[in-house]
Design a protein around this motif. Structure first.
Motif, short mmCIF file in Angstrom:
data_model
loop_
_atom_site.label_atom_id
_atom_site.label_comp_id
_atom_site.label_asym_id
_atom_site.label_seq_id
_atom_site.Cartn_x
_atom_site.Cartn_y
_atom_site.Cartn_z
N HIS A 88 22.90 -13.05 -9.15
CA HIS A 88 22.43 -12.13 -8.11
C HIS A 88 23.53 -11.19 -7.63
CE1 HIS A 88 18.92 -14.76 -8.18
NE2 HIS A 88 18.28 -13.75 -7.62
N ASP A 89 24.78 -11.61 -7.74
CA ASP A 89 25.87 -10.65 -7.53
C ASP A 89 25.74 -9.49 -8.52
OD1 ASP A 89 27.26 -11.83 -5.41
OD2 ASP A 89 28.40 -13.12 -6.75
N GLN A 90 25.46 -9.82 -9.77
CA GLN A 90 25.35 -8.80 -10.81
C GLN A 90 24.13 -7.92 -10.59
OE1 GLN A 90 27.75 -8.28 -13.30
NE2 GLN A 90 26.60 -6.35 -13.26
N ILE A 91 23.03 -8.52 -10.16
CA ILE A 91 21.84 -7.72 -9.85
C ILE A 91 22.15 -6.71 -8.76
CG2 ILE A 91 19.52 -7.82 -8.84
CD1 ILE A 91 19.18 -10.54 -10.25
N ALA A 92 22.87 -7.15 -7.72
CA ALA A 92 23.23 -6.24 -6.63
C ALA A 92 24.17 -5.15 -7.13
CB ALA A 92 23.87 -7.02 -5.48
N ASP A 93 25.15 -5.54 -7.97
CA ASP A 93 26.06 -4.54 -8.54
C ASP A 93 25.29 -3.47 -9.31
OD1 ASP A 93 28.16 -5.97 -7.51
OD2 ASP A 93 28.79 -6.83 -9.42
N ASP A 94 24.38 -3.91 -10.16
CA ASP A 94 23.61 -2.97 -10.97
C ASP A 94 22.71 -2.10 -10.10
OD1 ASP A 94 24.81 -4.14 -13.15
OD2 ASP A 94 23.07 -5.36 -13.70
N LEU A 95 22.14 -2.69 -9.08
CA LEU A 95 21.24 -1.95 -8.18
C LEU A 95 21.98 -0.82 -7.49
CD1 LEU A 95 18.34 -1.97 -6.92
CD2 LEU A 95 19.31 -3.37 -5.08
N LEU A 96 23.15 -1.10 -6.97
CA LEU A 96 23.92 -0.07 -6.28
C LEU A 96 24.47 0.96 -7.27
CD1 LEU A 96 25.73 -2.35 -3.70
CD2 LEU A 96 24.18 -0.47 -3.15
N ALA A 97 24.82 0.51 -8.46
CA ALA A 97 25.36 1.44 -9.46
C ALA A 97 24.32 2.50 -9.85
CB ALA A 97 25.83 0.68 -10.69
N ARG A 98 23.05 2.10 -9.91
CA ARG A 98 22.00 3.06 -10.27
C ARG A 98 21.29 3.63 -9.04
NH1 ARG A 98 17.00 0.30 -10.07
NH2 ARG A 98 17.17 -1.98 -10.27
N ARG A 99 21.80 3.30 -7.86
CA ARG A 99 21.26 3.81 -6.60
C ARG A 99 19.78 3.45 -6.43
NH1 ARG A 99 24.22 9.77 -5.94
NH2 ARG A 99 26.37 8.95 -6.06
N GLY A 100 19.47 2.22 -6.80
CA GLY A 100 18.09 1.79 -6.68
C GLY A 100 17.80 1.03 -5.41
N GLU A 101 18.80 0.86 -4.56
CA GLU A 101 18.60 0.11 -3.33
C GLU A 101 17.81 0.92 -2.30
OE1 GLU A 101 22.11 2.69 -2.44
OE2 GLU A 101 21.31 1.61 -4.18
N VAL A 102 17.26 0.24 -1.31
CA VAL A 102 16.62 0.92 -0.19
C VAL A 102 17.56 0.82 1.01
CG1 VAL A 102 14.31 0.40 -1.03
CG2 VAL A 102 15.40 -1.15 0.60
#
Length: 282
Positions: free
Chosen positions: A158-172
């Motif tokens: 889940h650390d990696q999921i968060a890293d990837d999410l922020l890298a592609r600016r997919g977070e809300v």
């Protein structure tokens, strides 16, 4: 009476059947009962192993979050175990009435070793939060903080999921995340972001402050709770602080999971393990 369900992102088939929060139905498995759990599993050994581990998780996780163990439940929580060859997942259903849990039931599935290391601690954490809040906890916090009960493998994932999410600016934005009441379609991103912000808040302020922040956010609003508990002007400032924390961790060339694992991953904390052994005797 209100009904509420919480589920693991890996839990697909049974979750689809349980979205109505129906009580668990007794099947043809073997049951084993402890003080707070009654486990139905394919055989007696597995039922006993899961029940005993659930009791240990309940003690350890309650002490870590609440500073004390929960009183014994008046009725044991039913737990249905389904063994598969896949990864672990789970679902826990609650009924609430006037600030109290009136009923609860749990389903876990996967390989036994993954159930014990991942799904069961996660689902037991939901029961600790339900007892504390006496009602539904916000989804992002309930799932994000419960993921901290899982083993290092799942926390790292889940650390990696968060890293990837922020890298592609997919977070809300956190302002939107805090308002989400139902599980979104992009479940893994939701879990990854909820996990990351929960981890950040716990790392900077500890578990008791996190719980008070969530409770006050529900009652007084998230801006007020952010100011009162973290000294930041509002949720937008908290959002910026979380993103900065994540960038610093990445710039330092290590994952946030490596910063304070013994503190965050209480299931691996030797001090808590020793206390648990002392409370149960030889």
């Amino acid at each position: 009476m209100d009904a509420h369900c919480v589920r693991s992102p890996a839990f697909r088939p049974i979750a689809a059947l349980m979205l109505g929060c129906l009580p668990l139905l007794c099947g043809a498995g073997i049951s084993h009962r402890t003080t707070n759990f009654v486990v139905e599993a394919p055989n007696a050994e597995i039922a006993r192993t899961v029940a005993d581990h659930a009791e240990k998780c309940r003690r350890t996780i309650a002490r870590a979050w609440l500073g004390k163990e929960l009183a014994d439940w008046t009725r044991p929580c039913p737990v249905k175990v389904k063994l598969t060859g896949g990864e672990a997942g789970g679902l826990t259903s609650f009924g609430f009435d006037h600030g109290h849990v009136t009923d609860q039931s749990m389903v876990v599935e996967g390989r036994l070793e993954r159930i014990l290391a991942s799904a069961l601690p996660h689902e037991v954490t939901h029961t600790i939060f339900a007892a504390y809040f006496g009602g539904p906890m916000p989804r992002w916090a309930d799932e994000g903080a419960s993921l901290l009960s899982e083993d290092e493998r799942e926390r790292h994932r889940h650390d990696q999921i968060a890293d990837d999410l922020l890298a592609r600016r997919g977070e809300v934005s956190l302002g939107k995340l805090f308002q989400i009441e139902e599980y979104p379609k992009d479940l893994m991103s939701f879990y990854g972001q909820g996990y990351s912000i929960s981890r950040f808040l716990i790392e900077i302020g500890g578990r008791p402050r996190f719980l008070k922040f969530v409770r006050d956010g529900l009652e007084a609003g998230w801006d007020r709770a952010t100011l009162d508990h973290y000294g930041l002007a509002d949720v937008r400032e908290l959002d910026r602080a979380w993103r900065s924390w994540h960038r610093v961790a990445l710039t330092a060339n290590h994952s946030p999971r490596q910063r304070d694992d013994a503190f965050l991953a209480y299931g691996d904390d030797p001090e808590l393990d020793r206390a648990d052994q002392a409370s149960t005797g030889p």
